[in-house]
Design an enzyme around this catalytic site. Structure first.
Site, PDB file in Angstrom:
ATOM      1  N   HIS B  80     -14.956  39.101  27.091  1.00  0.00           N
ATOM      2  CA  HIS B  80     -14.698  37.739  26.837  1.00  0.00           C
ATOM      3  C   HIS B  80     -13.188  37.989  26.669  1.00  0.00           C
ATOM      4  CE1 HIS B  80     -14.233  34.121  24.570  1.00  0.00           C
ATOM      5  NE2 HIS B  80     -13.658  34.668  23.580  1.00  0.00           N
ATOM      6  N   ASP B 109       7.885  24.462  49.595  1.00  0.00           N
ATOM      7  CA  ASP B 109       6.803  25.417  49.468  1.00  0.00           C
ATOM      8  C   ASP B 109       7.249  26.354  48.183  1.00  0.00           C
ATOM      9  OD1 ASP B 109       4.459  27.255  49.493  1.00  0.00           O
ATOM     10  OD2 ASP B 109       3.661  26.341  51.113  1.00  0.00           O
ATOM     11  N   TRP B 145     -10.558  44.345  24.043  1.00  0.00           N
ATOM     12  CA  TRP B 145      -9.631  44.030  25.169  1.00  0.00           C
ATOM     13  C   TRP B 145      -8.078  44.843  24.884  1.00  0.00           C
ATOM     14  CZ3 TRP B 145      -4.597  41.839  25.568  1.00  0.00           C
ATOM     15  CH2 TRP B 145      -3.935  41.265  24.760  1.00  0.00           C
ATOM     16  N   SER B 171      -1.003  41.350  40.735  1.00  0.00           N
ATOM     17  CA  SER B 171      -1.103  40.065  40.889  1.00  0.00           C
ATOM     18  C   SER B 171      -0.091  39.216  40.173  1.00  0.00           C
ATOM     19  CB  SER B 171      -2.422  39.530  40.857  1.00  0.00           C
ATOM     20  OG  SER B 171      -2.538  38.235  40.689  1.00  0.00           O
ATOM     21  N   SER B 172      -0.112  39.430  38.952  1.00  0.00           N
ATOM     22  CA  SER B 172       0.846  38.693  38.171  1.00  0.00           C
ATOM     23  C   SER B 172       2.203  38.882  38.291  1.00  0.00           C
ATOM     24  CB  SER B 172       0.696  39.070  36.453  1.00  0.00           C
ATOM     25  OG  SER B 172      -0.405  38.575  36.231  1.00  0.00           O
ATOM     26  N   HIS B 255       2.609  41.689  22.684  1.00  0.00           N
ATOM     27  CA  HIS B 255       3.266  40.463  22.105  1.00  0.00           C
ATOM     28  C   HIS B 255       4.027  39.625  22.862  1.00  0.00           C
ATOM     29  CE1 HIS B 255       3.163  38.137  18.621  1.00  0.00           C
ATOM     30  NE2 HIS B 255       4.563  37.578  19.078  1.00  0.00           N
ATOM     31  N   GLU B 257       3.035  39.123  25.970  1.00  0.00           N
ATOM     32  CA  GLU B 257       1.969  38.526  26.607  1.00  0.00           C
ATOM     33  C   GLU B 257       1.344  37.489  25.817  1.00  0.00           C
ATOM     34  OE1 GLU B 257       0.284  38.959  29.411  1.00  0.00           O
ATOM     35  OE2 GLU B 257      -1.764  38.205  28.826  1.00  0.00           O
ATOM     36  N   TYR B 259       3.145  35.277  24.095  1.00  0.00           N
ATOM     37  CA  TYR B 259       4.185  33.980  24.497  1.00  0.00           C
ATOM     38  C   TYR B 259       4.041  33.628  26.115  1.00  0.00           C
ATOM     39  CZ  TYR B 259       5.700  34.889  19.753  1.00  0.00           C
ATOM     40  OH  TYR B 259       5.597  35.049  18.609  1.00  0.00           O
ATOM     41  N   SER B 270       5.504  18.917  26.562  1.00  0.00           N
ATOM     42  CA  SER B 270       6.869  18.040  26.376  1.00  0.00           C
ATOM     43  C   SER B 270       6.782  17.048  27.623  1.00  0.00           C
ATOM     44  CB  SER B 270       8.252  19.141  26.748  1.00  0.00           C
ATOM     45  OG  SER B 270       7.927  20.023  26.163  1.00  0.00           O
ATOM     46  N   HIS B 304       4.081  43.990  14.418  1.00  0.00           N
ATOM     47  CA  HIS B 304       3.168  43.313  13.293  1.00  0.00           C
ATOM     48  C   HIS B 304       1.935  43.053  13.529  1.00  0.00           C
ATOM     49  CE1 HIS B 304       3.999  39.300  15.703  1.00  0.00           C
ATOM     50  NE2 HIS B 304       2.807  39.671  15.822  1.00  0.00           N
ATOM     51  N   HIS B 305       1.634  43.752  14.831  1.00  0.00           N
ATOM     52  CA  HIS B 305      -0.195  43.986  14.958  1.00  0.00           C
ATOM     53  C   HIS B 305      -0.433  45.235  14.228  1.00  0.00           C
ATOM     54  CE1 HIS B 305      -0.019  40.565  17.957  1.00  0.00           C
ATOM     55  NE2 HIS B 305       1.263  40.990  18.307  1.00  0.00           N
ATOM     56  N   THR B 330       9.992  27.961  16.882  1.00  0.00           N
ATOM     57  CA  THR B 330       8.962  27.110  17.235  1.00  0.00           C
ATOM     58  C   THR B 330       8.677  25.759  16.358  1.00  0.00           C
ATOM     59  OG1 THR B 330       7.785  29.421  17.418  1.00  0.00           O
ATOM     60  CG2 THR B 330       6.323  27.518  17.236  1.00  0.00           C
ATOM     61  N   LYS B 333      10.607  23.141  18.082  1.00  0.00           N
ATOM     62  CA  LYS B 333       9.856  22.466  19.267  1.00  0.00           C
ATOM     63  C   LYS B 333       8.843  21.409  18.817  1.00  0.00           C
ATOM     64  CE  LYS B 333       9.208  24.482  22.957  1.00  0.00           C
ATOM     65  NZ  LYS B 333      10.248  24.515  23.922  1.00  0.00           N
ATOM     66  N   ARG B 452     -13.497  41.748  11.913  1.00  0.00           N
ATOM     67  CA  ARG B 452     -13.708  41.236  13.406  1.00  0.00           C
ATOM     68  C   ARG B 452     -14.307  42.207  14.293  1.00  0.00           C
ATOM     69  NH1 ARG B 452      -7.990  41.912  16.431  1.00  0.00           N
ATOM     70  NH2 ARG B 452      -8.810  40.954  18.136  1.00  0.00           N
TER      71      ARG B 452
END
Lengths: 383, 527, 184
Positions: B80, B109, B145, B171-172, B255, B257, B259, B270, B304-305, B330, B333, B452
């Site tokens: 998932h 293009d 994951w 790919s990314s 981390h 990732e 964002y 926006s 912080h993870h 943040t 924004k 979890r």
């Protein structure tokens, strides 16, 4: 028909009535630190709620006030330096106001030597159980050690075959016993993958990492039974390795230590006794359920591709010596652990006897039982 | 590069590209076709990952193991996460980038159209490899994951997982190189960097983040593979390695990732809020600076993870303070969006509803994020459902809602047809209710101590988990409505004008609806 | 874009960045080790120390050092410290030992990994002799006593009076077996 209709209405009603709906916040806990952490949690919670009320208040009010039917002509401004300064500086100040007390509490949590004395308990995470070693208590030449296994029977969690009892998945055969009002340092490590020792009531969560040692200190103020969990994904039975801590008074703690010492002596006596198969079977079945059934299943059939069947296994039916060896040494390179330290001689003999007699193994195999003395002999000849 | 210079301004049906049938999609180098492919791929992944989520929630509806054993459960949790992140959210944003960046900067293009085709077709390949493990002995990966060593190094089929991640990463990386080269070289004359639309800006920053961290992920999985099969011990204490090192490397990727999955959403929101408030965006340049500072800060907060791995006090303090700093840009924004709405002339079409829900619910996710930054409190929150609630609040009503808003907003431009507004609003309200019923109660069970990634849980958590499961099915099923609305719009609907929304501003609204197969062969002038 | 992507400066520099970051991720490994060594981040101890390098010896403080043992992966070895703890004076060399028994009829190769808590004290626990510096072997059913000679540096932070020294024992072969187990 009418009955079914009623059931349909009553089921949700009874469901709502019976629920623990209010169990929605962090426990205050029973240590000074846990109370402080709870205070921090509530403080930051109210801060964000207040910010939320203001920001969402302005947002929702503008959304209503400046809807198109009410305001045909939009303004065109795109900047306002004063407001922009304000909404950078004010949040910064709020953050500092939060970070300072948090840092102070954190420093306290890290001060493992704030108080003299106390006891040290080494905690080892295993797939999927916890081992506790009392470093201040020697039995023979090793620290007093035991394993804490889940006791909720598989019948309760597999397909809900029987009603679940109150402490479902939060009960173990041997809780860790600690004295209250005494600093206790848990020295946490792991036997295999990473686990995490989490006791919400103490505000303690510390990862158990193979090869490394982490310290978590606590001092419990209130006697009681506290329940926690493993909180780092450690494989299949991650949800089935709870933690139970029993905090008792100093006297009760001493008593408990004494019973542990006595037990060690008793085992020495039990191994000398003559055993009948029935005595062994009763203990054996119990041990099988908590230690073995998770993998080899209650019916001894195992899980194809993962865990071998014991029912009908050639070793279990005909090769007593090999079976003892497997339990003593484990099968290296597989999930099968060595139980030499986890089970005493009586337990070991009982569970082997149980597997040799259960599920028709007695009829198809040699039907020999194993007595505690066999285990003692194995240890004497091999160790 | 496209050799055909067509001047079909009234090329009404974009389904008639240069090639017919399947070959058009296999060999296309057209940014609009590739964008469409990415978006459909992402939607398929979203449904598949969603189906896995339904499996998870069905199992958790009540305590006990009803539907699957814990091995299968862990596999569902892992897949998932992987499918939603690498197959759902990221490709959706890449699809939007493909469709919109050339249109918004006035380019014909993407800069490297053939690489663009390759970077799309690598994705289905990667997922085919990843999913093929479902049919193998040992099954799909079941280590989460985050694939923490040493659990993952001793897992069956880990090589397939590693290979799939490598391909997704490639790919990314190709996609983001393409985005940066396009933005740097192909802007219409007069479009300076600060005049660029915010979606383009957000993607420029995202692409840099991707280029910085995807190779690190590739490095992490390579080390993992070497540990598992070639006897190295990067992460194995026995050979002098350190399992915690894995977490440092992983979260150094992980981390930023996070964002990567939210910055493009900032851009989209926006645009939409400004359009439906009929008012220019408040603080265009401060939005840009805020995104840049969020991106920079994302490289210094990874630990912080890992507050519970046993870091020394100094490290914990540093990462706590750095993490709290992120709240400032943040916040800027969110305040800017509110100020854009303030004194506007607002209507509430579906894209606007999704965007407002984004602002509110993403902010709630931000609040719980701030709580998680408080290290002593994180010792309680860490790896409980509180974290699950937090990151689902920023990812589902955050990233996913913004993608849905974007689809509704630009769908008339892509298809030439207006979507059914009533159905769109129904879809919004069902999703909004579903998301909140699913994830809000998870805050409660998390605070009460439910860890979890648990296939089974104690009785005290039963009620809120049941509620959460009901919400999940509501949310899941209402996405079928989304599928119906989109398919219907592709084939029929009120014809859309080039402008589509009366408050919309930007180059993409100057071309016909649907956008012709080739646009901006002659670059427009931007004042 | 004329001339193909490889002539494009932006493209080439981005490609360079990707390649650099890939190698950077591997560089994180030695960087992390250096960082840990300097800061004691993970409580690891690196290699032996030379006691005689220290010139001014000061026996100023008493520190309690506690010994722990863990057997990883339920390796068939009994492994424990001969003493549970020692009161040592800083800068003075002390000696203790660990006892290990092979419980099988096979020869075992073992590696033992030390860890110190609090992590910041790791650099102050200096080992002159340790069984953890190299691999150890145990013959079938053999018991060995493994000595450790160490001292605690007087530079140990003043707030630390208790140090935990833990050893985790890994069986080499088991690791390889687990890896082999994968392939089937």
């Amino acid at each position: 028909m009418k009955n079914k209709l009623w059931a349909l209405i009553l089921y949700p009603v009874s469901f709502f009535m019976s629920a623990d709906w209010l169990d929605i916040n962090m426990p205050v806990g029973v240590t000074d630190i846990s109370k402080e952490v709870f205070g921090l949690h509530m403080a930051i919670f109210f801060v964000v709620v207040a910010i939320g009320v203001v920001v969402f208040g302005v947002l929702f009010w503008s959304m209503w006030k400046y809807r198109r039917s009410n305001n045909k002509k939009p303004a065109t401004f795109t900047e306002n330096h004063t407001v922009e300064m304000l909404w950078t500086i004010i949040p910064t100040l709020i953050l500092i106001a939060m970070a300072v007390p948090a840092s102070i509490t954190l420093k306290k949590i890290y001060d493992h030597e704030a108080e003299e004395g106390g006891i040290d308990i080494q905690v080892v995470g295993w797939q999927w159980k916890w081992q506790y070693k009392y470093l201040d208590e020697q039995v023979g030449n090793k620290p007093l050690s035991f394993f804490s296994n889940l006791t909720t029977p598989p019948d309760q969690y597999e397909f809900n075959r029987v009603e679940k009892t109150e402490n479902y998945l939060l009960e173990v055969d041997e809780p860790v016993v600690i004295p209250v009002d005494t600093p206790v340092r848990f020295l946490i490590t792991s036997n295999d993958v990473i686990h995490s020792w989490y006791m919400s009531d103490f505000a303690v969560k510390q990862d158990a990492i193979p090869g490394f040692i982490n310290v978590a200190k606590t001092k419990v103020n209130v006697p009681g039974i506290y329940r926690g969990n493993c909180t780092e994904l450690c494989g299949e039975r991650h949800a089935y390795m709870p933690i139970v801590v029993k905090a008792v008074t100093q006297e009760e703690y001493e008593e408990w230590l004494q019973t542990k010492r006595d037990l060690a002596e008793q085992i020495a006596y039990l191994t000398e006794k003559e055993w009948t198969p029935n005595e062994l079977l009763a203990t054996g079945e119990e041990i099988y359920e908590t230690r073995c059934a998770a993998c080899h299943q209650t019916n001894g059939a195992g899980i194809a591709g993962f865990y071998p069947a014991l029912a009908g296994s050639d070793v279990v039916m005909n090769d007593k010596a090999k079976q003892i060896e497997i339990l003593m040494e484990g099968i290296r390179g597989s999930q099968m652990q060595s139980f030499a330290e986890q089970l005493n001689e009586v337990e070991m003999a009982s569970v082997i006897t149980f597997t040799r007699l259960a599920w028709g193994n007695e009829r198809s195999g040699d039907g020999e039982i194993v007595i505690p003395k066999d285990i003692v002999e194995y240890k004497e000849t091999n160790l | 590069m496209s050799a055909v210079v067509e001047n079909h301004n009234h090329h009404d049906d974009h389904h008639h590209g240069p090639k017919k049938g399947i070959m058009r999609w296999l060999t296309t180098t057209n940014h609009k076709d590739i964008g469409t492919l990415y978006l459909w791929f992402s939607f398929a992944a979203f449904l598949l990952g969603g189906a896995f989520a339904m499996g998870i929630r069905a199992e958790l509806f009540e305590p006990g193991l009803q539907l699957m054993d814990p091995i299968r459960y862990n596999q569902l949790v892992t897949m998932h996460g992987l499918i939603m992140i690498f197959g759902g959210v990221m490709p959706a944003f890449v699809g939007l980038a493909n469709w919109l960046i050339p249109l918004q900067i006035g380019a014909p293009d993407m800069a490297m159209p053939r690489m663009n085709n390759l970077s799309f077709w690598l994705l289905p390949t990667a997922f085919a490899i990843l999913l093929s493990t479902a049919f193998m002995e040992g099954g799909m990966p079941g280590f989460g994951w985050t694939f923490y060593a040493p659990l993952s190094t001793n897992y069956p089929n880990v090589a397939y997982f590693v290979f799939a991640i490598h391909i997704m990463g490639a790919s990314s990386i190709m996609g983001s190189i393409n985005v940066i080269v396009t933005i740097m070289n192909m802007r219409a004359p007069g479009m300076t960097l600060m005049k660029m639309p915010l979606f383009v800006w957000s993607w420029l920053i995202t692409a840099y983040l991707l280029i910085a961290v995807m190779p690190v992920l590739a490095g992490a999985v390579t080390m993992l593979l070497m540990d598992a099969y070639f006897g190295t011990s990067f992460f194995d204490a026995a050979g002098g390695g350190d399992p915690v090192l894995f977490q440092h490397v992983f979260w150094f990727f992980g981390h930023p990732e996070v964002y990567i999955m939210i910055l493009p959403a900032f851009g989209i929101t926006s645009h939409i809020i400004s359009t439906f408030s009929r008012k220019p965006l408040f603080g265009h340049s401060s939005m840009v600076y805020a995104m840049v500072s969020i991106a920079v800060l994302s490289f210094v907060v990874w630990a912080h993870h890992m507050f519970t791995v046993g870091m020394p006090l100094v490290a914990e303090l540093f990462f706590m303070w750095a993490t709290m700093l992120i709240a400032i840009p943040t916040g800027v924004k969110v305040f800017n969006w509110c100020a854009t709405i303030f004194k506007g002339s607002i209507t509430y079409e579906t894209p606007m509803l999704f965007s407002i829900a984004f602002v509110v619910l993403f902010t709630i996710g931000g609040f719980s994020g701030l709580m998680l930054a408080i290290t002593p409190a994180d010792f309680q929150y860490h790896d409980t459902y509180f974290v699950v609630a937090h990151f689902h609040y920023v990812l589902v009503p955050g990233a996913v809602f913004s993608i849905m808003a974007a689809v509704y907003y630009w769908l008339p431009k892509w298809t030439g047809n207006m979507y059914d507004e009533k159905m769109g609003r129904l879809h919004f309200w069902l999703s909004f209710a579903g998301v909140n019923i699913t994830f809000f109660p998870q805050h409660f069970v998390g605070l009460a101590g439910m860890p979890r990634r648990y296939a089974d849980y104690a009785l005290q958590f039963a009620e809120w988990n049941a509620v959460s499961s009901v919400g999940a099915f509501l949310f899941g099923l209402s996405q079928l409505l989304f599928l119906y609305i989109v398919v219907k719009t592709v084939f029929a609907g009120k014809k859309a004008t080039p402008q589509v929304w009366d408050g919309a501003d930007g180059l993409e609204w100057t071309v016909d609806s649907p956008a012709p197969y080739h646009t901006f062969d002659v670059p427009p002038k931007v004042k | 874009m004329s001339g193909g992507p490889l002539k494009n400066k932006v493209f080439v520099s981005l490609l360079g960045a990707v390649i650099f970051m890939f190698f950077f991720s591997f560089m994180l490994v030695p960087l992390y080790n250096v960082f840990c060594e300097v800061t004691g981040l993970n409580g690891k101890i690196y290699g032996p120390s030379d006691f005689f390098k220290k010139n001014n010896e000061t026996y100023e403080r008493q520190v309690n050092i506690r010994f722990l043992s863990t057997v990883n992966g339920s390796a068939p070895v009994t492994f424990y410290p001969s003493e549970t703890n020692l009161e040592v004076m800083t800068d003075k060399v002390s000696r203790t030992s660990y006892i290990a028994t092979n419980n099988t009829n096979k020869k075992l190769t073992l590696s033992i990994v030390p860890s110190v808590s609090p992590g910041l004290a790791a650099e102050n626990v200096k080992k002159i002799q340790c069984f953890c510096f190299s691999e150890q072997t145990l013959e079938p059913y053999e018991t060995q006593e493994w000595p450790v000679r160490f001292y605690v540096d007087s530079e140990l932070s003043q707030n630390v009076n208790n140090v935990y020294l833990s050893y985790t024992l890994f069986e080499k072969e088991r690791e390889e077996m687990l890896a082999a187990n994968h392939e089937h």
